[in-house]
Design a protein around this motif. Sequence first.
Motif, PDB file in Angstrom:
ATOM      1  N   LEU A 112     -10.307   7.956   0.799  1.00 61.60           N
ATOM      2  CA  LEU A 112     -10.384   6.640   1.292  1.00 61.60           C
ATOM      3  C   LEU A 112      -9.708   6.251   1.753  1.00 61.60           C
ATOM      4  N   GLU A 113      -8.476   5.441   2.741  1.00 60.70           N
ATOM      5  CA  GLU A 113      -7.562   5.279   3.246  1.00 60.70           C
ATOM      6  C   GLU A 113      -7.178   3.572   2.124  1.00 60.70           C
ATOM      7  N   ASN A 114      -5.678   3.022   2.016  1.00 59.47           N
ATOM      8  CA  ASN A 114      -5.571   2.119   1.620  1.00 59.47           C
ATOM      9  C   ASN A 114      -5.778   0.808   2.640  1.00 59.47           C
ATOM     10  N   LYS A 115      -5.544   1.131   3.596  1.00 59.12           N
ATOM     11  CA  LYS A 115      -5.751   0.196   4.865  1.00 59.12           C
ATOM     12  C   LYS A 115      -7.581  -0.162   4.559  1.00 59.12           C
ATOM     13  N   MET A 173       0.877  -1.084   0.212  1.00 55.89           N
ATOM     14  CA  MET A 173      -0.307   0.432  -0.015  1.00 55.89           C
ATOM     15  C   MET A 173       1.041   1.636  -0.190  1.00 55.89           C
ATOM     16  N   ARG A 174       0.185   2.363  -1.035  1.00 61.86           N
ATOM     17  CA  ARG A 174       1.100   3.595  -0.854  1.00 61.86           C
ATOM     18  C   ARG A 174       0.286   4.874  -1.308  1.00 61.86           C
ATOM     19  N   GLU A 215      -7.675  -2.768   1.525  1.00 64.70           N
ATOM     20  CA  GLU A 215      -7.029  -4.139   2.076  1.00 64.70           C
ATOM     21  C   GLU A 215      -8.379  -4.567   2.546  1.00 64.70           C
ATOM     22  N   LYS A 216      -8.560  -4.060   3.648  1.00 61.57           N
ATOM     23  CA  LYS A 216     -10.022  -4.233   4.379  1.00 61.57           C
ATOM     24  C   LYS A 216     -10.809  -5.082   3.450  1.00 61.57           C
ATOM     25  N   LEU A 217     -11.579  -4.355   2.807  1.00 59.23           N
ATOM     26  CA  LEU A 217     -12.340  -5.063   1.765  1.00 59.23           C
ATOM     27  C   LEU A 217     -11.921  -5.849   0.701  1.00 59.23           C
TER      28      LEU A 217
END
Length: 190
Positions: free
Chosen positions: A14-17, A7-8, A20-22
């Motif tokens: 919206l956060e990259n986290k 992730m960058r 990733e979570k989705l």
Amino acid sequence: MAATIVMRGAVSGLENKDFEKLAVPLLDGLYNFACWLSGDADEARDLVQETFVKSLKGFSSFREGTNFRAWMFQILRNTFLTSRTGLERRNTQQEDEIGFDESVVTMETPEVALIRRADTELVQSAIAQLAPAFQEVILLADVEEMKYQEVAEALDIPIGTVMSRLARARKQIRGHIVAALGEKRIVGAK
């Protein structure tokens, strides 16, 4: 299928986290669908990787509160359809699919394992003989257990078309299985 997502930075609020979570929980389902679409494990991995890249780049266009799962499957399907293999497959008849059996350690007897494998192969063979439009609906609705609305969103078709294709696909699968079992009885009987 294991994957590492690097992730960058943030993507348009919206956060990259969040991505990733989705997205990561969908990895196995996307890979299975890609295997069915492409018929090749290596190409399936490439399709999933490209899907993740495209969806991460386009994550800013994803509206919170909408169906992320359907959005990801739609990106995968569109990526496949725009690939050389996807275009060729749409214009040719599907050959028998092989190599989808995954070895699993279980405590079942060899007889039960043989029967289960034969049943799985029979169903996979029946699905492989369906037209691609029917395969997609069966795989998403019955294998990935998506709701009809999710399937409609993923394939960009009306929900009535999903229900119609699903009914026709199930009928064709039943017919293939009945015919195959009938042939086995005829071959075995003398």
